[in-house]
Structure formats: structure tokens, C-alpha cells
Design a protein around this motif. Sequence first.
Motif, PDB file in Angstrom:
ATOM      1  N   LEU A   1      23.026  22.427  22.203  1.00 21.75           N
ATOM      2  CA  LEU A   1      23.217  22.966  23.743  1.00 21.75           C
ATOM      3  C   LEU A   1      21.914  23.220  24.237  1.00 21.75           C
ATOM      4  O   LEU A   1      21.460  23.025  25.502  1.00 21.75           O
ATOM      5  CB  LEU A   1      24.324  24.089  23.689  1.00 21.75           C
ATOM      6  CG  LEU A   1      24.626  24.517  25.165  1.00 21.75           C
ATOM      7  CD1 LEU A   1      25.236  23.437  25.983  1.00 21.75           C
ATOM      8  CD2 LEU A   1      25.590  25.717  25.041  1.00 21.75           C
ATOM      9  N   LEU A   2      21.124  23.997  23.538  1.00 21.41           N
ATOM     10  CA  LEU A   2      19.890  24.112  24.023  1.00 21.41           C
ATOM     11  C   LEU A   2      18.778  23.145  24.408  1.00 21.41           C
ATOM     12  O   LEU A   2      18.413  23.309  25.390  1.00 21.41           O
ATOM     13  CB  LEU A   2      19.013  25.291  22.798  1.00 21.41           C
ATOM     14  CG  LEU A   2      19.361  26.483  22.831  1.00 21.41           C
ATOM     15  CD1 LEU A   2      18.793  27.273  21.600  1.00 21.41           C
ATOM     16  CD2 LEU A   2      19.045  27.403  23.952  1.00 21.41           C
ATOM     17  N   VAL A   3      18.674  22.171  23.475  1.00 22.21           N
ATOM     18  CA  VAL A   3      18.177  20.906  23.607  1.00 22.21           C
ATOM     19  C   VAL A   3      18.438  20.181  25.019  1.00 22.21           C
ATOM     20  O   VAL A   3      17.859  19.873  26.088  1.00 22.21           O
ATOM     21  CB  VAL A   3      17.915  20.053  22.621  1.00 22.21           C
ATOM     22  CG1 VAL A   3      17.450  18.601  22.970  1.00 22.21           C
ATOM     23  CG2 VAL A   3      17.438  20.600  21.257  1.00 22.21           C
ATOM     24  N   SER A   4      20.026  20.182  25.124  1.00 19.50           N
ATOM     25  CA  SER A   4      20.502  19.243  26.276  1.00 19.50           C
ATOM     26  C   SER A   4      20.424  20.127  27.415  1.00 19.50           C
ATOM     27  O   SER A   4      19.920  19.400  28.555  1.00 19.50           O
ATOM     28  CB  SER A   4      22.092  19.328  26.103  1.00 19.50           C
ATOM     29  OG  SER A   4      22.300  18.556  24.762  1.00 19.50           O
TER      30      SER A   4
ATOM     31  N   ALA B   1      18.219  36.806  28.436  1.00 24.20           N
ATOM     32  CA  ALA B   1      18.327  37.639  29.892  1.00 24.20           C
ATOM     33  C   ALA B   1      17.081  37.763  30.360  1.00 24.20           C
ATOM     34  O   ALA B   1      17.041  37.682  31.749  1.00 24.20           O
ATOM     35  CB  ALA B   1      18.904  38.825  29.624  1.00 24.20           C
ATOM     36  N   LEU B   2      15.786  37.899  29.532  1.00 23.67           N
ATOM     37  CA  LEU B   2      14.566  37.660  30.467  1.00 23.67           C
ATOM     38  C   LEU B   2      14.386  36.452  31.041  1.00 23.67           C
ATOM     39  O   LEU B   2      13.949  36.549  32.193  1.00 23.67           O
ATOM     40  CB  LEU B   2      13.440  37.931  29.330  1.00 23.67           C
ATOM     41  CG  LEU B   2      12.031  38.380  29.580  1.00 23.67           C
ATOM     42  CD1 LEU B   2      12.184  39.515  30.655  1.00 23.67           C
ATOM     43  CD2 LEU B   2      11.049  38.470  28.550  1.00 23.67           C
ATOM     44  N   SER B   3      14.675  35.394  30.465  1.00 19.95           N
ATOM     45  CA  SER B   3      14.581  34.111  31.083  1.00 19.95           C
ATOM     46  C   SER B   3      15.446  34.054  32.483  1.00 19.95           C
ATOM     47  O   SER B   3      14.894  33.600  33.544  1.00 19.95           O
ATOM     48  CB  SER B   3      15.142  33.108  30.252  1.00 19.95           C
ATOM     49  OG  SER B   3      14.195  32.814  29.032  1.00 19.95           O
ATOM     50  N   LEU B   4      16.553  34.726  32.462  1.00 14.91           N
ATOM     51  CA  LEU B   4      17.505  34.659  33.660  1.00 14.91           C
ATOM     52  C   LEU B   4      16.893  35.276  34.684  1.00 14.91           C
ATOM     53  O   LEU B   4      16.771  35.193  35.897  1.00 14.91           O
ATOM     54  CB  LEU B   4      18.811  35.189  33.361  1.00 14.91           C
ATOM     55  CG  LEU B   4      19.762  35.067  34.265  1.00 14.91           C
ATOM     56  CD1 LEU B   4      20.218  33.708  34.963  1.00 14.91           C
ATOM     57  CD2 LEU B   4      21.246  35.629  33.785  1.00 14.91           C
TER      58      LEU B   4
ATOM     59  N   ILE C   1      22.108  28.908  28.211  1.00 15.86           N
ATOM     60  CA  ILE C   1      21.142  29.257  27.211  1.00 15.86           C
ATOM     61  C   ILE C   1      21.473  30.601  26.365  1.00 15.86           C
ATOM     62  O   ILE C   1      21.550  30.511  25.296  1.00 15.86           O
ATOM     63  CB  ILE C   1      19.743  29.222  27.821  1.00 15.86           C
ATOM     64  CG1 ILE C   1      19.264  27.589  28.144  1.00 15.86           C
ATOM     65  CG2 ILE C   1      18.766  29.675  26.663  1.00 15.86           C
ATOM     66  CD1 ILE C   1      17.900  27.584  28.509  1.00 15.86           C
ATOM     67  N   ILE C   2      22.009  31.594  27.174  1.00 20.52           N
ATOM     68  CA  ILE C   2      22.189  32.928  26.226  1.00 20.52           C
ATOM     69  C   ILE C   2      22.996  32.770  25.350  1.00 20.52           C
ATOM     70  O   ILE C   2      23.169  33.277  24.316  1.00 20.52           O
ATOM     71  CB  ILE C   2      22.462  33.855  27.594  1.00 20.52           C
ATOM     72  CG1 ILE C   2      21.300  34.311  28.429  1.00 20.52           C
ATOM     73  CG2 ILE C   2      22.906  35.197  26.891  1.00 20.52           C
ATOM     74  CD1 ILE C   2      21.590  34.992  29.459  1.00 20.52           C
TER      75      ILE C   2
END
Length: 575
Positions: free
Chosen positions: A138-141, A248-251, A282-283
Motif C-alpha cells: 500500500l505504501l509503495v502503491s 500525521a506530520l506528512s499530512l 499512508i498513516i
Amino acid sequence: MRSHLFSHAPLYAAGVALVAAGNVVNALFPGVLGRFTDDLHRNGLSAGAVQQYSLMLLAIGIGYGVLFGGGQLINHRLGRMFEFKARQKLFGHFTGLSEHYFSKNGGGKLLSYFMNDVTAVRESIANGLNQMTNASVLLVSVVAMMSFSSIPLYLVAVCVLPLLAIPLLVVYFGPRIRRKSAAVQEALASMTASAEEQFGGIRVTKTFAAEEVARSRFGETVDRIRANQLKLVRSSSLFQSALPFTGALSLVIAILYGGYLTIHGQLSLGGFVALTLYLRMIINPLQQIGNIINMIQRSRASLERLNALLDVQPDIREAEDAVVLAERAPVSLSIRGLTFAYPDSDHEVLRDIDIELPAGQTLGIVGKTGSGKTTLVKLLLRVYDPPAGTVRLNGIDVLDLTVESLRERIGYVPQDGFLFSTTIRDNIAFFNRQAEDAAVEEAAKLADIHANIQGFPDRFLTKLGERGLTLSGGQRQRTSLARGIVKKAPLLILDDSVSAVDTVTESRILANLRSARKGMTNIVIAHRISAVRHADRIIVLENGGIAESGTHEELLQKGGYYASLHAIQEEGALE
């Protein structure tokens, strides 16, 4: 575990592929929703277009559910298969270990391997594999979908940057979690052992009104588990909370920076919606990665314990050219210069023992408690190995015989014969469950337990409680004796096997055995003179050596320990 994984590699590949395909399909969702948002924002959509988008989203949901669910089913089935095989292997390994190992490791500790450690490894194979595939794919996709979408690559890079902290977190927390998990497993083993001991001794606890003492002792083991588990929980919780924090930081970065770009027309509204959905997706994998690493570290600690157990070698080993003892041939016993001390001890339990027992004769052994009577039997059965050349059956060193044929040719009846939680018939026919009913009943008659069994509502099909506690002490002992008799072994050893019955019943049982086993070899160990007086030869053990030897009449004439014991018992019988 490696053997299991390799032997089922195609199925594991299929399971992983299905889970991976499901997550690739699932990763299409934000992109489709983003295009729908852009089309709706720019031009408006007809009812047909809305229906088309709805069907696309529905197909994504169904495809994900079928693929992911199918992969999970395969992996969980394989995990249960490993669990089954691992427990079978462990039990087989236990049956090959010697009494010395079990004397140092209680049943509760061994049960923890079956229950806690195998389960931990199985969960890592099934749940861990599913979650690892799910999270990684899922992360890679998601990252790939973001790269091929209308979202600028520099924005993707900025948003994904906090995820680079994940390897550092794994390196820091992984070993700590594994060490603390091993401590928890050890504490659980102690608790299982304590619980088994307390349950086994519950009758003693109640008769002494010592419930509070029992609760206190068990509470100490539970406190140790709690302390170790809290240490593990602190590390696990900190690790698992750190991973979603990076997501969450990415969001937050996406909302601030992506929102800025959207306001200034550098990113479409649909692209912004897709970006936030991608990052939300991603989370969840990050949270799963935390669970996976916790699971793997715990299972690694359990796997190390299991491998250490399977590396334990039995003390009793067969020679490569071991000989099979003839099945029904009469057995003669020769012991020459036998001196023995238990492992890890310098104290000699037996010293300079010399015994000759021709085939078809009966040997009686008496002596004080601790004189070495039962130790002598354990050496005959190779529960412990005697020194080479000191113990021979039919002229063959017992070390040169296969263990199976040696023990099959000996019927051993200990004082505290263990009874299983099954029927009386199955307990008597333990050596051969296919034994005919007539043979089982005949053995029960010889052991003088037949009349008692007939008094039970279900007779021989009466089910016994744990350790045979449904029966009285004398009934348990006679049932165990019947089990030794029905084996019809060339050599029968009675190790104080009628001590729990009265003298009249004892005399009746011994008379039955003298008649039924005429011409076969027997060893009778007892504290009562009445049990050995008819033996062809009697030896008196004292402090590990033979103090007296002879027939009943010869020993009485010598006026030693045997004669004094006979006088005391005769006087007690007259009173």
C-alpha cells in the motif's frame, strides 16, 4: 519455520500476491475520487457520469475485498498449519528427552512453549505476513500513484520526507522490544508452572486452610508478569505512536503546502483532495508497520526459545549398531561392579553392586528409604545410563540395546503409578490399546481390582478424573499393577507396587502373580518382608551397597537388618 515456509512457498506466494493485488486496487481510490472532484468542479457532471464514477469506486471496493480477503484466508490457514506441526514436533521432542531434563523443568514451563511461544510465532506468520504485505504494498502503491498523478513530484517528495525516520525508529526500538518480550515469555512460563503446581496441590491447600498462602505465592508470579509487560508496553506504545506521528506530520505538510499551492492555482482542487487521501492512506500502513515490528520482535524472542529447546539433546542415546532384544525370550539379568552417581552430583547412590538373576527366577530387594532401590530400576530401564558393561540382559550390555526393545521387554510398576484421565480399560491396556477385553479382565483379576471395577456403574468404561483421583490410593495402585501385568513382559519389576493395600490383599495378589508368572523373570522391591519372602533370592541394600544376600531363611539366620525388620513386622502383625 524455514522448512514450513519453503515447503508451502507456492501457497504463500499466492497469499502474498492476492493481498498485494488487493492493495494495488485499493490505491486507485484517491486518484479516481480526485478526477471526479476535478470534473465536478470544472464542468459539472451528468447523471451518467456520476453513475460511471460510482461504479468505478464500487468495483475498487469489491476488488479489494475479494483479493485481500482471499490472501488473508490462505495465510491464516498456513499459519494454523505451522502451529499444528510445531506442536507435534515439540511433543515428539519432549518424548525423546530424559527424566533428567524433566526433573529440572516443570510441566508448567514446558506448557508455555506449546501455548505462548508457538502462538506468538504463528501470529507473525499469519497476521504479520498479511499486515506486512498490506502495509508495504500500500505504501509503495500510494507513493507510485502520487508520482504518476497530476501532483507535482517536489510536493510528493516534501510530504514523504518524514517517512525516512521509520528505519531509524526500527533500529532503535526493535532490539529493546525483543529483549523485553523474551522477559515476558519467561514470566508467563513461571506463571503457568505456578498455576499447575497450585492446581495440583489444591487438596493439600484446602486441608491446611492455606488458601491465602497459595494466593500470595501465585500473586508474586503475576506481579512479575505485570512488571515485565509494563516495560514492554512502554516501549511498544512509544514506538507505535511514533510511526503514525510521522504520517500525521506528512499530512500537516500536505495541508499547509498543498493548500497554499491550490489557492495560488498551482495545484487543482482534485489534486489536493487526492493528495490528502493518499496521505491518509499512508498513516494506516504506518500503524500496521508498528504492529508488525512488535509482532516480529515478540515472535523472534519466542522462536529463539523454541529453537533453544529443540537443540536440547536427549541424555539417553542409542548406539548406531544397537541390538533389538528378542521379543518373548526369557530374560536373565547380570549386574557387575555397578557404581553410579546422578548427573551434576558427586554422591554415589549405588556402589559395587553385583547381582545375578537367572531367567525365570524372582529377585527380592529390600532396604531403607534412599538406599538406592529405585535408582537400580532406573538404570535397568535406561532412564539413566549405567556405566558401560555393568548391566546386562541376556548377556548383552543394556547400552547396546535399542531403548524401545529394552523397555518393551520390561513391565515396570512404580509405587505411585500414574493414571490418565480416560477409562479404566484404556489405563490398563495403555501399552496395547488393541488388547482383548479378556486379557484386560484377566490382568484386573490378578491385580485384585476386578471386583471393585465391576461395582462401578460403567465398569471398565468408567472414566477416571485427573491423575486417577476418582479411585482410592489402593485402587489406583492395583489398576497400575494390572497395566504392568497385561503387558506380559519377560521381566516384571514391582517397585513397592502393593504398599497401599492391606496385607491380606497383598498376599492374594502376590500368590496370583507367582502362579501367572511362573517361569518368567521378576524383581520385587518392597518394604514389607511378606512381599519378598518367596523370592528365589533377596538382597538388602544399605547406603547404596548390598549389605545382605540370600534366601528368606538364610537371611533370617544371619540375624542382620532383614531379620530385625522381619521381627518388627511380625510383632506388628500380631498386635
